[in-house]
Design a protein around this motif. Structure first.
Motif, short mmCIF file in Angstrom:
data_model
loop_
_atom_site.label_atom_id
_atom_site.label_comp_id
_atom_site.label_asym_id
_atom_site.label_seq_id
_atom_site.Cartn_x
_atom_site.Cartn_y
_atom_site.Cartn_z
N GLY A 1 58.19 -76.55 13.25
CA GLY A 1 59.55 -77.33 12.92
C GLY A 1 60.65 -76.69 13.95
N LYS A 2 60.78 -76.76 14.80
CA LYS A 2 62.01 -76.66 15.77
C LYS A 2 62.73 -76.00 15.69
CE LYS A 2 60.94 -80.67 17.08
NZ LYS A 2 60.94 -82.66 17.65
N LYS A 3 62.67 -74.82 14.33
CA LYS A 3 63.79 -74.61 14.45
C LYS A 3 64.26 -73.61 15.00
CE LYS A 3 61.51 -73.87 10.83
NZ LYS A 3 61.19 -73.08 8.99
N TYR B 1 56.76 -69.17 16.36
CA TYR B 1 55.37 -70.51 15.41
C TYR B 1 56.81 -71.32 15.00
CZ TYR B 1 54.36 -73.21 11.37
OH TYR B 1 54.11 -73.72 10.48
N CYS B 2 58.01 -70.58 14.56
CA CYS B 2 58.92 -71.59 13.93
C CYS B 2 60.01 -72.25 15.19
CB CYS B 2 60.54 -70.09 13.49
SG CYS B 2 61.25 -69.58 14.93
N THR B 3 59.98 -71.81 16.46
CA THR B 3 60.41 -73.27 17.10
C THR B 3 59.79 -73.94 18.06
OG1 THR B 3 60.07 -70.87 18.86
CG2 THR B 3 62.39 -70.77 18.01
N SER B 4 58.06 -74.24 17.11
CA SER B 4 57.31 -74.75 18.03
C SER B 4 57.41 -75.78 16.84
CB SER B 4 55.93 -74.37 17.71
OG SER B 4 55.62 -74.20 16.65
N GLU B 5 56.80 -77.61 17.47
CA GLU B 5 56.60 -78.43 17.05
C GLU B 5 56.01 -78.25 15.15
OE1 GLU B 5 57.19 -81.95 16.70
OE2 GLU B 5 57.47 -81.26 18.34
N ALA B 6 54.83 -77.54 15.48
CA ALA B 6 54.29 -77.20 14.21
C ALA B 6 55.81 -76.34 13.05
CB ALA B 6 52.89 -76.24 14.37
#
Length: 321
Positions: free
Chosen positions: A278-280, A271-276
């Protein structure tokens, strides 16, 4: 079959069964072991070996081994029995056999010789070439010193196995209790051996399997010994008695808590690395920071849990903005 395509079979519990004992061969089919190896080596007296080959063929072809890796341990290359073990078993039951276990491996050439013999049999019989895997057992100083080249010897290789009893004898270890700590020695005498095998196995994407504990009715002591190799990262251990099977399956599987946590880490990182998300590159999971290194560690634990058939008891919830 390429090295990358070799199956990573569950091997938490690897049950040894004498190939000359039909009663044990029948009983083994109903036990919850991940792997069963039908033994032509130490568990068979020399005079019983020829008949045991045919007994094993019969049970491989007619038995119900559903859910189990089917392995036969042949005799080592220094004996007169090896080639006939392989020819009889593989020609007779090749389609119902997953691996050949080769004991007392001392160098890469011994693995390569088995690979070549298997290939000739497969071509002669019209079997799929390369499907049958090899398990290499390290049982003396030469095998351990050469374990890196052994692990790289063949694309058929699936596991490297520690054989403690013969190993202890080969280095003159002062103990008669196989697998247990030695009184008077203030550390684990097997730690170096296990780590050496583990490094060679992981270098070549192989599984690492711990050897047997001979005090078969002392399940608490088995748990203690197995817990040490499981903590290092070993994939499983030999079991010699039905009472050890459940213990091995438990010890070489993650706890429910660790399995759930690993799956949550994977979900949170995705999730955190996805577009939704925030690409963190990193994020918080509760009070824990997770990143790519966390993901790699979680993949190991989650993979072991999935292979063990574990089910999640928690689910990831997208954090509020």
């Amino acid at each position: 079959m390429s090295e990358s395509a070799r199956p990573q079979r569950p091997r938490r519990s690897c049950l040894a069964v004498p190939g000359s004992n039909p009663r044990f061969l029948e009983k083994a089919q109903g036990l919850p072991a991940d792997q069963v190896f039908l033994d032509l080596e130490d568990a068979c007296a020399p005079l019983a070996k020829p008949e045991a080959r045919h007994t094993i063929v019969k049970f491989l072809n007619e038995g119900d081994w559903t859910g189990k890796a089917r392995v036969v341990r042949v005799n080592d290359w220094t004996t007169e029995w090896t080639y006939r073990d392989v020819v009889t078993v593989v020609e007779g039951a090749g389609p119902n056999l997953d691996c050949i276990m080769l004991p007392k491996v001392q160098n890469a050439a011994q693995v390569q010789a088995l690979d070549l013999l298997l290939t000739q049999i497969e071509k002669t019989m019209g079997f799929e070439v390369g499907r049958i895997g090899i398990e290499a057992q390290i049982e003396n100083a030469a095998g351990l010193v050469n374990v890196d080249e052994i692990a790289a010897a063949s694309p058929r290789l699936e596991t490297i196995i520690f054989g403690p009893a013969d190993f202890m004898a080969s280095i003159n270890m002062k103990s008669l209790v196989v697998g247990a700590l030695i009184p008077g020695y203030p550390a684990d005498p097997y730690h170096y051996i296990l780590m050496r095998i583990l490094m060679a196995a992981r270098m070549h994407n192989l599984q690492a399997i711990d050897g047997p504990f001979l005090q078969i009715r002392d399940v608490d002591a088995f748990r203690e010994v197995a817990g040490r190799s499981a903590a290092l990262g070993f994939d499983g251990k030999w079991v010699l008695h039905p009472g050890q099977v459940e213990a091995a399956n438990e010890i070489y599987s993650p706890s429910q808590e660790d399995y759930d946590h690993a799956e949550l880490i994977l979900d949170a990182y995705d999730y955190c690395t996805s577009e939704a998300g925030g690409k963190k590159g990193s994020a918080m999971l509760g009070d824990e920071m997770i990143d790519e290194a966390s993901r790699k560690m979680a993949l190991v634990v989650a993979g072991k849990g999935r292979a063990a058939g574990m089910a999640r008891t928690t689910s990831f919830e997208v954090p509020e903005a």
